[in-house]
Design an enzyme around this catalytic site. Sequence first.
Site, mmCIF file in Angstrom:
data_model
loop_
_atom_site.group_PDB
_atom_site.id
_atom_site.type_symbol
_atom_site.label_atom_id
_atom_site.label_comp_id
_atom_site.label_asym_id
_atom_site.label_seq_id
_atom_site.Cartn_x
_atom_site.Cartn_y
_atom_site.Cartn_z
ATOM 1 N N CYS A 110 -18.938 1.957 34.043
ATOM 2 C CA CYS A 110 -19.853 1.763 35.172
ATOM 3 C C CYS A 110 -21.222 1.198 34.804
ATOM 4 O O CYS A 110 -21.570 0.071 35.156
ATOM 5 C CB CYS A 110 -20.028 3.086 35.911
ATOM 6 S SG CYS A 110 -18.477 3.779 36.521
ATOM 7 N N LYS A 150 -24.170 3.123 45.648
ATOM 8 C CA LYS A 150 -24.151 3.287 44.195
ATOM 9 C C LYS A 150 -24.794 2.097 43.491
ATOM 10 O O LYS A 150 -24.428 0.955 43.711
ATOM 11 C CB LYS A 150 -22.708 3.441 43.723
ATOM 12 C CG LYS A 150 -22.578 3.777 42.237
ATOM 13 C CD LYS A 150 -21.157 4.136 41.877
ATOM 14 C CE LYS A 150 -21.045 4.587 40.427
ATOM 15 N NZ LYS A 150 -19.694 5.047 40.082
ATOM 16 N N HIS A 183 -1.062 1.436 19.401
ATOM 17 C CA HIS A 183 -2.223 1.100 18.589
ATOM 18 C C HIS A 183 -3.067 2.366 18.443
ATOM 19 O O HIS A 183 -3.211 3.134 19.405
ATOM 20 C CB HIS A 183 -3.027 -0.002 19.294
ATOM 21 C CG HIS A 183 -4.137 -0.576 18.478
ATOM 22 N ND1 HIS A 183 -5.286 0.134 18.185
ATOM 23 C CD2 HIS A 183 -4.288 -1.787 17.902
ATOM 24 C CE1 HIS A 183 -6.089 -0.633 17.468
ATOM 25 N NE2 HIS A 183 -5.507 -1.789 17.280
ATOM 26 N N HIS A 189 -15.570 -2.845 37.332
ATOM 27 C CA HIS A 189 -14.429 -2.913 36.396
ATOM 28 C C HIS A 189 -13.177 -2.600 37.180
ATOM 29 O O HIS A 189 -13.229 -2.452 38.412
ATOM 30 C CB HIS A 189 -14.601 -1.932 35.222
ATOM 31 C CG HIS A 189 -14.978 -0.553 35.662
ATOM 32 N ND1 HIS A 189 -14.086 0.302 36.277
ATOM 33 C CD2 HIS A 189 -16.153 0.114 35.604
ATOM 34 C CE1 HIS A 189 -14.696 1.441 36.574
ATOM 35 N NE2 HIS A 189 -15.951 1.358 36.189
#
Length: 531
Positions: free
Chosen positions: A84, A132, A255, A318
Amino acid sequence: MVLLWVSVVAVSALAAPDPGAGGQRRGAARVWPAAPNVVLVVSDSFDGRLTFYPGSQVVKLPFINFMKAHGTSFLNAYTNSPICCPSRAAMWSGLFTHLTESWNNFKGLDPNYTTWMDIMEKHGYRTQKFGKLDYTSGHHSISNRVEAWTRDVAFLLRQEGRPTVNLIPKKTKVRVMERDWENTDRAVNWLRKEASNYTHPFVLYLGLNLPHPYPSPSSGENFGSSTFHTSLYWLKKVSYDAIKIPKWSPLSEMHPIDYYSSYTKNCTGKFTEKEIKNIRAFYYAMCAETDAMLGEIILALRQLGLLEKTVVIYTSDHGELAMEHRQFYKMSMYEASAHVPLLMMGPGIKANLQVPNVVSLVDIYPTMLDIVGAPLPQNLSGYSLLPLSSEMFKNEHKFKNLHPPWILSEFHGCNVNASTYMLRTNQWKYIAYSDDLSSDPDELTNIATQFPEVTYSLDRKLRSIINYPKVSASVHRYNKEQFIKWKQNVGQNYSNVIANLRWHQDWLQEPRKYESAIDQWLKTPANPKKI
């Protein structure tokens, strides 16, 4: 040591200019006879792949589709940091994360930093913000901070609750995320009561929390922010048959960075196919509710006769993994986490245009200044999007290389035990983990060793943009310094406080072991690791 991950994601040229190389302009002259209004709506955690085929088939998003039909959609838009606060700091500053040193959700821009909105105000725009923001600092817990600072410690602890779903069994329940709806109402009322009466142009920002997962109970098995919450009204917008169950690598073949992320997010246990499908369905339903709030703004503008005078931009900080790669949340360079929606419509913006060029959120800043006609600072990381989207650029060949064919994204926060860097070109996605790194749409195959020349070329390109070993060393020092300060402030309560953070279920089983691991980490000199 550097671990590298390369995947093929499209087909195009690899060569790309360095920032500002060749004297190319990052913006353009004012192209409107009269300055338009601007509205920017930014959601949280919205997977950009849902805005185009085939992702668009899984959930009804009528207002995003309206923007696509009446404006320009960027098919390959990316966050500059998949979390964020650092992402929003990049968006509001026009600078890459390592330049603002916004390492995590608690270290963003200086509150006095000059944002694009400040510059627009100086150029005569009336400005307003609702909802926000989170570009100076995020509203996150002490647990989040300590987890980020201690990512280098040699232990593995669950930091999140197991992801779950929660359904409101009402077909008429529309306003599930009440705080977002309240801010949307405030924005609409401002448009009606104030903006519609202005003689000067205005810029309005609306920040939404959705479709970010909701906080779970403050203790117990589901401690963390991992609840996908919606109502039957929104769930009916989702096509269950179109939901894809993501492929997972076996735990033993993951991974090591991915395994750390999956474990700390409490996702290494067994999940049924029904559980995974429900999590994804509920997430898509939350996206549908987000779309409706965007729609409230668009409808208000049209009812007030302002839509044809206003450039509307929609994006997100995102994406959301929603159980892809055995994870939820973001903090990853995988497409679900890093790919964001980016749509523009309004006067001078081309209609029904899909732009395949790679772009990123730092491009918002120069685009806003370009709309105003303000000069662009020379140090910006981003490039104006207008040459790619505005119908007022007739000689398109002059601008086709204005935005370089690459973007940079980086991550330095919690749930990942290595600083992560992504160079995304039109053909390749190159990921470097500097602490220890399409034809593969599920991103399960690391092809770095198969294409050594490409890997070498991509790494050289990445290093020409950012000295990532040096940046990683800076993050190591910062994490240790911040933890030491916090420990000193906590004082004698340190052992009790650290034991009862979000990792308490694991910590309390062997508290001395984990405290000892931290003590050992603190004694280790914070020297840059050899690359």
